[in-house]
Scaffold this motif. Structure first.
Motif, short mmCIF file in Angstrom:
data_model
loop_
_atom_site.label_atom_id
_atom_site.label_comp_id
_atom_site.label_asym_id
_atom_site.label_seq_id
_atom_site.Cartn_x
_atom_site.Cartn_y
_atom_site.Cartn_z
N ASP A 361 8.57 19.80 4.61
CA ASP A 361 8.74 19.15 3.32
C ASP A 361 8.07 17.78 3.37
OD1 ASP A 361 9.90 17.74 1.03
OD2 ASP A 361 11.41 19.31 0.98
N PRO A 362 7.25 17.43 2.38
CA PRO A 362 6.54 16.15 2.43
C PRO A 362 7.41 14.93 2.16
CG PRO A 362 6.12 17.22 0.35
CD PRO A 362 6.92 18.19 1.17
N ARG A 363 8.65 15.14 1.71
CA ARG A 363 9.48 14.03 1.25
C ARG A 363 10.20 13.32 2.40
NH1 ARG A 363 12.31 17.59 -3.40
NH2 ARG A 363 12.03 19.11 -1.71
N LEU A 364 10.13 12.00 2.36
CA LEU A 364 10.94 11.15 3.22
C LEU A 364 11.89 10.39 2.32
CD1 LEU A 364 8.30 9.65 5.71
CD2 LEU A 364 9.84 11.59 6.09
N TYR A 365 13.17 10.64 2.46
CA TYR A 365 14.16 10.04 1.57
C TYR A 365 14.58 8.66 2.07
CZ TYR A 365 14.53 14.71 -0.45
OH TYR A 365 14.25 15.91 -1.06
N GLN A 366 15.11 7.87 1.16
CA GLN A 366 15.59 6.52 1.45
C GLN A 366 14.54 5.72 2.23
OE1 GLN A 366 19.91 8.11 2.52
NE2 GLN A 366 19.91 5.86 2.40
N THR A 367 13.31 5.84 1.76
CA THR A 367 12.19 5.21 2.46
C THR A 367 11.27 4.54 1.45
OG1 THR A 367 12.27 6.91 4.19
CG2 THR A 367 10.27 5.59 4.05
N THR A 368 10.79 3.35 1.80
CA THR A 368 9.82 2.68 0.95
C THR A 368 8.79 1.97 1.83
OG1 THR A 368 9.54 1.21 -0.95
CG2 THR A 368 11.06 0.48 0.77
N VAL A 369 7.77 1.41 1.21
CA VAL A 369 6.70 0.74 1.95
C VAL A 369 7.07 -0.72 2.19
CG1 VAL A 369 4.30 -0.05 1.84
CG2 VAL A 369 4.88 2.27 1.14
N LYS A 370 6.94 -1.14 3.43
CA LYS A 370 7.16 -2.54 3.79
C LYS A 370 5.84 -3.31 3.83
CE LYS A 370 9.22 -5.53 7.33
NZ LYS A 370 9.92 -5.56 8.64
N GLU A 371 4.77 -2.60 4.24
CA GLU A 371 3.47 -3.28 4.38
C GLU A 371 2.34 -2.26 4.33
OE1 GLU A 371 1.10 -6.21 7.55
OE2 GLU A 371 3.08 -5.40 8.04
N PHE A 372 1.24 -2.65 3.70
CA PHE A 372 -0.01 -1.88 3.73
C PHE A 372 -0.92 -2.53 4.77
CE2 PHE A 372 1.55 -1.59 -0.67
CZ PHE A 372 1.64 -0.21 -0.83
N VAL A 373 -1.52 -1.73 5.64
CA VAL A 373 -2.36 -2.26 6.71
C VAL A 373 -3.79 -1.76 6.52
CG1 VAL A 373 -2.72 -2.43 9.20
CG2 VAL A 373 -0.39 -2.30 8.27
N ALA A 374 -4.74 -2.69 6.48
CA ALA A 374 -6.15 -2.36 6.28
C ALA A 374 -6.96 -2.69 7.53
CB ALA A 374 -6.70 -3.13 5.08
N ASP A 375 -8.16 -2.11 7.63
CA ASP A 375 -9.07 -2.47 8.73
C ASP A 375 -9.85 -3.73 8.36
OD1 ASP A 375 -11.05 -1.70 6.94
OD2 ASP A 375 -11.40 0.24 7.90
N LYS A 376 -10.79 -4.13 9.19
CA LYS A 376 -11.53 -5.37 8.97
C LYS A 376 -12.36 -5.33 7.70
CE LYS A 376 -11.77 -6.65 13.86
NZ LYS A 376 -12.67 -6.94 15.01
N LYS A 382 -3.17 2.38 7.28
CA LYS A 382 -1.83 2.91 7.48
C LYS A 382 -0.84 2.12 6.62
CE LYS A 382 -1.31 0.07 11.65
NZ LYS A 382 -1.10 0.09 13.13
N VAL A 383 0.37 2.67 6.52
CA VAL A 383 1.45 1.96 5.84
C VAL A 383 2.61 1.84 6.81
CG1 VAL A 383 0.80 2.71 3.53
CG2 VAL A 383 2.42 4.08 4.86
N VAL A 384 3.30 0.73 6.70
CA VAL A 384 4.54 0.53 7.46
C VAL A 384 5.69 0.81 6.51
CG1 VAL A 384 5.95 -1.07 8.78
CG2 VAL A 384 3.45 -1.20 8.92
N THR A 385 6.52 1.77 6.85
CA THR A 385 7.65 2.13 6.00
C THR A 385 8.95 1.58 6.59
OG1 THR A 385 8.13 4.23 7.12
CG2 THR A 385 6.48 4.25 5.35
N VAL A 386 9.95 1.54 5.77
CA VAL A 386 11.27 1.10 6.20
C VAL A 386 12.32 1.92 5.46
CG1 VAL A 386 11.41 -0.73 4.47
CG2 VAL A 386 12.79 -0.90 6.55
N ARG A 387 13.38 2.29 6.16
CA ARG A 387 14.48 2.99 5.51
C ARG A 387 15.32 2.00 4.71
NH1 ARG A 387 16.23 7.88 6.15
NH2 ARG A 387 18.42 7.25 5.95
N VAL A 388 15.88 2.48 3.63
CA VAL A 388 16.72 1.62 2.80
C VAL A 388 18.12 2.22 2.70
CG1 VAL A 388 14.88 0.56 1.45
CG2 VAL A 388 15.83 2.75 0.71
#
Length: 495
Positions: A361-376, A382-388
């Motif tokens: 299942d593609p769903r991650l529950y009780q989860t949101t984005v904490k930070e977007f990470v880009a290259d140079k 990538k994204v940094v997620t955090v549970r809520v």
């Protein structure tokens, strides 16, 4: 009632969907209709119960139960069973301008309130509705109805989504001369560019628009009212103006790294894909491609699911869907009894396809984005997620979703699609007409009314009630048309 024991004799049969691995190879609708005899049996399952909650459209415990359009469900279910398809269409047409849309994309509030669902499976009301309207089209029974008498009144409808089309259809039926303004290159609004082709093929929208044109309605596309044409000119040229511009402000995600390349709003992703599909079958490349990319969809609703299904059809490498709320139960909780809307977990077509292709299942529950990470180079990596967690705020006493310490995780992400809902109407159009808005930027009117603070201006649909369902948009359009007609003529005979 055609068959009093039908609900005991026949089991519920849904229209069969193509297998996920087969249907993801195209953008077409993928359900195979039942035979006429099988559909008659599904109509026979309707109990014609004494209190048909299916057509009530009433609010129970903060949620709507039954059809907001008050469709005469038991009547046309009986007519399906007795093979009176023409009469079934006439009864359906009494309450619903566009059953070919709701029969495809409505979440079927009617079925959730069906009495058969109290101890078993509800009647296939939505599929029955779709069978009625498509049978009527196939038999040549859906014909343009041109008013025999015109009132001499002119009405401008701004926006050609379901509410705008419904308002236009009813006002034209009454005899007013209606012009619909649409800022996109094709009429249909949300129906054309907000709902993917595999849920609602655009030939279905085009078929209805053509019919409305034959009935005397004028469509003006590529025209952005408030920018390309002044509001003052429309107020001078028309006897009434109906604002049906939708809830068009997407909710953003404010997190560090938001400026990274590769982050888009879901509405832009879906619209670009559909437009390219219609213009060139995707050959022009003028769309946001998910091919070979790790996709993260932020939002667990219908739009998020549509993004999942679309990304898979574009051959994404992986897809994850972030849902801030906890997973709903698989069955009704005790505090959520019938006929309330069932707050249960639903696995939709896009999620089914992700499970089939990627094994989970593609769903991650009780989860949101904490930070977007880009290259140079500024490209999303990538994204940094955090549970809520749902906790009480000690200051306000209110429950709120707060980050759980130490729950951060990293997900590879080349493409992020924000499907976190909408915040209300766009300010340039409300300011152009001088209409008041409420705290959510929806156009303000008196409760249950559609006329704004500006004498000739009315509002309906998502622009009026906030982000909602197609069936609610149609109801709002019909009721706004009635309010306009009453204003113009001093009385109204619109239902």
């Amino acid at each position: 009632m055609g068959k009093p024991t039908g609900f005991l004799e026949y089991e519920r049969e849904n229209t069969q969907a193509a297998l996920p691995k087969a249907r993801v190879k195209h953008f077409n609708e993928f359900h195979e209709p039942l035979s006429m005899e099988e559909r008659r049996q599904q109509g026979a399952r309707c109990m014609d119960c004494g209190v048909p909650f299916c057509q009530s459209g009433m609010v129970l415990n903060g949620m709507v139960s039954g059809c907001p359009l008050n469709n005469l469900v038991p009547e046309w279910n009986d007519l399906i069973y007795t093979n009176n398809w023409n009469q079934a269409y006439k009864r359906l047409n009494q309450t619903n301008c566009f059953p070919e849309f709701t029969g495809r994309v409505c979440p079927a509030l009617c079925e959730a309130a069906c009495t058969c669902g109290l101890h078993g499976d509800p009647v296939t009301v939505r599929d029955n509705e779709l069978a009625v309207i498509e049978t009527a089209f196939a038999n040549g029974e859906v014909k343009p109805v041109v008013p025999k008498v015109r009132t001499g009144k002119r009405v401008a409808v701004i926006g050609s989504g379901p509410s705008g089309l419904a308002a236009a259809a009813m006002l034209n039926y009454r005899g007013h001369q209606v012009t619909v303004y649409e800022r996109s290159d094709r009429p249909g609004g949300l129906l054309m560019y907000g709902i993917p082709n595999m849920k609602l093929e655009k030939r279905i929208v085009e078929r209805r628009v053509k019919l409305m044109e034959e009935e005397g309605i004028t469509f003006v596309t590529d025209t952005n009212v408030g920018k390309d044409i002044k509001a003052a000119k429309l107020l001078a040229d028309y006897d009434a103006v109906v604002l049906a511009c939708g809830s068009s402000n997407p909710r953003d995600i404010k997190a560090p790294g938001r400026e990274a390349k590769g982050i888009y709003f879901a509405v832009d992703f879906l619209k670009a894909t559909t437009k390219s599909l219609l213009d060139s079958n995707l050959a022009d490349g003028k769309y946001i491609s998910a091919k070979g990319k790790n996709v993260v969809v932020i939002g667990g609703g219908d739009t998020g699911n549509d993004c999942v299904g679309t990304a898979i059809r574009q051959s994404c490498a992986s897809v994850v869907q972030l849902e801030m709320m906890p997973k709903l139960p698989d069955a009704r909780a005790e505090d959520n009894p019938w006929p309330q809307w069932p707050r249960v977990c639903k696995t939709d077509y896009g999620q089914e396809e992700a499970i089939a292709l990627f094994g989970h299942d593609p769903r991650l529950y009780q989860t949101t984005v904490k930070e977007f990470v880009a290259d140079k180079a500024g490209n999303l990596q990538k994204v940094v997620t955090v549970r809520v967690e749902n906790k009480k705020d000690p200051k306000t006493g209110r429950m709120a979703m707060v980050p759980a310490e130490g729950s951060e995780q990293e997900l590879p992400a080349d493409l992020v699609l924000i499907a976190a809902g909408f915040l209300g109407s766009e300010s340039y159009i409300t300011q152009a007409f001088g209409v008041e808005v409420d705290g959510r930027t929806n156009v303000a009117t008196k409760p249950g009314a559609y006329q704004t603070n500006i004498d000739k201006v009315f509002a309906c649909g998502d622009m009026h009630r906030g982000q909602s369902l197609v069936v609610w948009a149609i109801r709002e359009g019909r009721e706004a048309a009635r309010a306009v007609d009453l204003k113009l003529m001093g009385y109204t005979n619109l239902g």
